[in-house]
Design an enzyme around this catalytic site. Structure first.
Site, PDB file in Angstrom:
ATOM      1  N   HIS A 142       1.086  -1.197  -0.342  1.00  0.00           N
ATOM      2  CA  HIS A 142      -0.087  -0.435  -0.114  1.00  0.00           C
ATOM      3  C   HIS A 142       0.692   0.803   0.188  1.00  0.00           C
ATOM      4  O   HIS A 142       2.155   1.478   0.407  1.00  0.00           O
ATOM      5  CB  HIS A 142      -0.961   0.068   0.941  1.00  0.00           C
ATOM      6  CG  HIS A 142       0.035  -0.323   2.868  1.00  0.00           C
ATOM      7  ND1 HIS A 142       0.452   1.313   2.980  1.00  0.00           N
ATOM      8  CD2 HIS A 142      -0.600  -1.241   3.423  1.00  0.00           C
ATOM      9  CE1 HIS A 142       0.528   0.887   4.253  1.00  0.00           C
ATOM     10  NE2 HIS A 142       0.263  -0.659   4.834  1.00  0.00           N
ATOM     11  N   CYS A 150       2.336  -4.449   6.711  1.00  0.00           N
ATOM     12  CA  CYS A 150       2.038  -4.080   5.486  1.00  0.00           C
ATOM     13  C   CYS A 150       3.808  -4.835   4.589  1.00  0.00           C
ATOM     14  O   CYS A 150       4.407  -3.956   5.733  1.00  0.00           O
ATOM     15  CB  CYS A 150       0.840  -3.381   5.653  1.00  0.00           C
ATOM     16  SG  CYS A 150      -0.163  -4.198   6.126  1.00  0.00           S
TER      17      CYS A 150
END
Length: 233
Positions: A142, A150
């Site tokens: 992201h 992440c």
């Protein structure tokens, strides 16, 4: 499995309904298209993402339908890390997963600008976590520059990766692999990191054949998930 022409066109058009995706194309597509043309991918491509936690690198590999091997197209630096080396085990451990995955979500309205979901947990992850404990989830590549497991790339870089993924999906690639390795799994690194993290050595040995196959052939190995372990055949 490939997508029908109508499904392909519909996917990209659906994505372009979102302002952030349109902006990403406005900002990035002209230069990306030139680079793709120069590299021989101007008429469509398939895509593989390889990520290396220790090095903080995300590689984009591409190939045309007629090619039998992939070519490294772009390399991006992750802008933040979470946890340590070793796989994700339970919810809240802050670990980034390690293993063989694929993109399962295109999120054009992410809290982190744009995001591509990784299909963690898989069968190997679930077996590792065991019954009675939560595996956690919501693992993405992201934008922004924060992470609790992440892979963040900044808003600017995720625009490029997201556009490339949309193009690959729109070209008919229903499964975009995302391979997350703890490090470049050469003999030297295996020796160094296995001594530092001996608790992960056995698991890393199940990842290494997939890494080695890709390094040799520039193609995905056929990876199966058997008995809580990865096996390459």
């Amino acid at each position: 499995m490939t997508l029908s022409a109508n499904a392909q066109n519909g996917f990209k058009q659906q994505q372009l309904k979102f302002e952030r995706v349109r902006t990403a194309y406005d900002l990035k597509w002209t230069s990306l298209e030139k680079d793709l043309q120069k590299a021989g991918f101007g008429n469509g491509f398939e895509m593989i993402i390889n990520a290396y936690k220790a090095e903080g690198k995300v590689e984009i590999w591409l190939k045309t339908a007629k090619q039998t091997s992939n070519t490294l197209f772009k390399t991006y630096n992750a802008c933040a890390k979470s946890g340590t080396l070793g796989p994700k085990v339970v919810e809240g451990d802050l670990q980034t997963p390690e293993g063989f995955y694929s993109i399962n979500v295109f999120n054009p309205m992410s809290l982190y600008h744009l995001s591509l979901g990784v299909d963690y947990p898989n069968a190997v992850d679930k077996a590792r976590t065991g019954k009675g404990r939560k595996t956690g989830g919501d693992i993405y590549i992201h934008g922004d520059c924060v992470t609790i497991g992440c892979i963040p790339l900044t808003d600017d870089k995720i625009r490029e990766v997201y556009v490339l993924a949309v193009e690959a999906r729109n070209n008919g690639q229903s499964n975009i692999p995302v391979n997350i390795f703890p490090f470049k799994m050469n003999a030297s690194n295996i020796s160094i990191f296995s001594k530092k993290y001996p608790q992960h050595a056995a698991f890393w040995n199940t990842l290494k054949p997939g890494f080695d196959y890709f390094e040799k052939n520039k193609m995905m190995a056929k990876v199966t998930q058997i008995g809580g372990k990865y096996a390459v055949r």
